[in-house]
Design a protein around this motif. Structure first.
Motif, PDB file in Angstrom:
ATOM      1  N   TYR A 187      -2.579   2.173   4.163  1.00 47.07           N
ATOM      2  CA  TYR A 187      -3.217   2.142   5.474  1.00 47.07           C
ATOM      3  C   TYR A 187      -2.169   2.530   6.509  1.00 47.07           C
ATOM      4  O   TYR A 187      -1.056   1.972   6.513  1.00 47.07           O
ATOM      5  CB  TYR A 187      -3.705   0.729   5.827  1.00 47.07           C
ATOM      6  N   TRP A 246       1.033   0.507   5.413  1.00 51.63           N
ATOM      7  CA  TRP A 246       0.886  -0.608   4.485  1.00 51.63           C
ATOM      8  C   TRP A 246       0.347  -0.163   3.127  1.00 51.63           C
ATOM      9  O   TRP A 246      -0.797   0.297   3.033  1.00 51.63           O
ATOM     10  CB  TRP A 246      -0.079  -1.654   5.049  1.00 51.63           C
ATOM     11  N   ASN A 305      -1.586  -0.464  -0.256  1.00 54.06           N
ATOM     12  CA  ASN A 305      -2.762  -1.274  -0.594  1.00 54.06           C
ATOM     13  C   ASN A 305      -3.309  -0.895  -1.963  1.00 54.06           C
ATOM     14  O   ASN A 305      -3.055   0.198  -2.472  1.00 54.06           O
ATOM     15  CB  ASN A 305      -3.866  -1.074   0.449  1.00 54.06           C
ATOM     16  N   SER A 338      -8.790  -4.056  -2.383  1.00 54.61           N
ATOM     17  CA  SER A 338      -8.590  -4.648  -1.049  1.00 54.61           C
ATOM     18  C   SER A 338      -7.406  -5.605  -0.968  1.00 54.61           C
ATOM     19  O   SER A 338      -7.113  -6.110   0.116  1.00 54.61           O
ATOM     20  CB  SER A 338      -9.855  -5.378  -0.544  1.00 54.61           C
ATOM     21  N   SER A 339      -6.728  -5.873  -2.069  1.00 58.40           N
ATOM     22  CA  SER A 339      -5.513  -6.681  -1.999  1.00 58.40           C
ATOM     23  C   SER A 339      -4.318  -5.768  -1.731  1.00 58.40           C
ATOM     24  O   SER A 339      -4.456  -4.537  -1.707  1.00 58.40           O
ATOM     25  CB  SER A 339      -5.304  -7.459  -3.300  1.00 58.40           C
ATOM     26  N   TYR A 340      -3.153  -6.361  -1.544  1.00 61.42           N
ATOM     27  CA  TYR A 340      -1.975  -5.552  -1.241  1.00 61.42           C
ATOM     28  C   TYR A 340      -0.704  -6.265  -1.683  1.00 61.42           C
ATOM     29  O   TYR A 340      -0.638  -7.499  -1.694  1.00 61.42           O
ATOM     30  CB  TYR A 340      -1.901  -5.238   0.254  1.00 61.42           C
ATOM     31  N   HIS A 370       6.095  -4.790   4.014  1.00 67.38           N
ATOM     32  CA  HIS A 370       5.309  -3.658   3.514  1.00 67.38           C
ATOM     33  C   HIS A 370       6.159  -2.514   2.962  1.00 67.38           C
ATOM     34  O   HIS A 370       5.862  -1.968   1.907  1.00 67.38           O
ATOM     35  CB  HIS A 370       4.408  -3.125   4.626  1.00 67.38           C
ATOM     36  N   CYS A 406      -6.062   6.450   6.284  1.00 71.09           N
ATOM     37  CA  CYS A 406      -5.464   6.247   4.965  1.00 71.09           C
ATOM     38  C   CYS A 406      -4.645   7.444   4.509  1.00 71.09           C
ATOM     39  O   CYS A 406      -4.967   8.598   4.821  1.00 71.09           O
ATOM     40  CB  CYS A 406      -6.558   5.932   3.940  1.00 71.09           C
TER      41      CYS A 406
END
Length: 228
Positions: free
Chosen positions: A30, A65, A67, A71-73, A120, A199
């Motif tokens: 992201y 970020w 990812n 949807s987790s990171y 990140h 993205c």
């Protein structure tokens, strides 16, 4: 002959390396930009200008970020490689303008940048070193130029409410990709344009359509774009 203690240490090191390698196996980035007028006009945030002065009335970078598609990171992947401002000394002036901090108390931005790298950036070491991480984000901001995209579509700060769909369409027309718009609320409860997500592929080279959008910060159909 390897002692039991030495063998235990070796196992711990191998486990740590495995965790680091797995955590860097992400699916996309992201790229998040923030509108300072909404940060400072929020019912939740305290707003302090950087020690370098009030930022320009433009979108500022929040972060780049890694990812996963679920949807987790990953986060805080490599504590052995902390933020080092000397690694980006040639970028500091650019970052002060385009990646400013509005958190209180006022600061030069180093704490903000350190947080972004440590949480990140260290999870993207398979793609970027520190310099490459920050340089890529700065380049993406220039490439996407969100404020120009919106103003070209007649969507200007401080001019009442705007259709959420018109905002999305303006950004997609300029960047070629569908954005996720995150809203926050002002002190009167009005929904306002806060952050824009685009993205990037996991090679850190090209904008892509987002595999998944964030779940929070949903907007109403008409939102404000406050002045700054």
């Amino acid at each position: 002959m390897v002692s039991k203690f030495s063998f235990f240490i070796i196992l711990l090191v191998l486990h740590y390396l495995a965790v680091v390698c797995i955590s860097q196996d992400f699916d996309f980035f992201y790229f998040v930009q923030q509108w300072p007028g909404s940060y400072c006009d929020s019912d939740k945030n305290s707003c302090c200008y950087p020690t370098t002065g009030k930022p320009a009335a433009d979108f500022g970078i929040h972060g780049l970020w890694p990812n996963y598609n679920n949807s987790s990171y990953p986060q805080n992947c490599d504590p052995t490689n902390p933020f080092d401002e000397s690694e980006i000394s040639d970028l500091i002036s650019n970052m002060s303008m385009n990646w400013p901090t509005l958190a209180c108390p006022s600061s030069s931005g180093e704490t903000f940048w350190s947080h972004e790298w440590d949480k990140h950036g260290t999870c993207s070491e398979s793609v970027f070193d520190q310099h490459g991480y920050f340089e890529t984000a700065l380049g993406l901001k220039q490439q996407t130029n969100l404020l120009q995209a919106l103003e070209t579509a007649g969507i200007k700060p401080g001019e009442g409410t705007h259709s959420l769909e018109n905002i999305k369409d303006a950004i997609k027309k300029a960047t070629g990709h569908t954005p996720w718009i995150e809203c926050n609320q002002d002190s009167s409860g009005n929904s306002q344009l806060y952050q824009v997500y685009l993205c990037l592929d996991n090679a850190g080279s090209s904008l892509i359509e987002c595999p998944v959008f964030p779940k929070g910060g949903k907007c109403r159909s008409e939102i404000e774009f406050p002045s700054f």
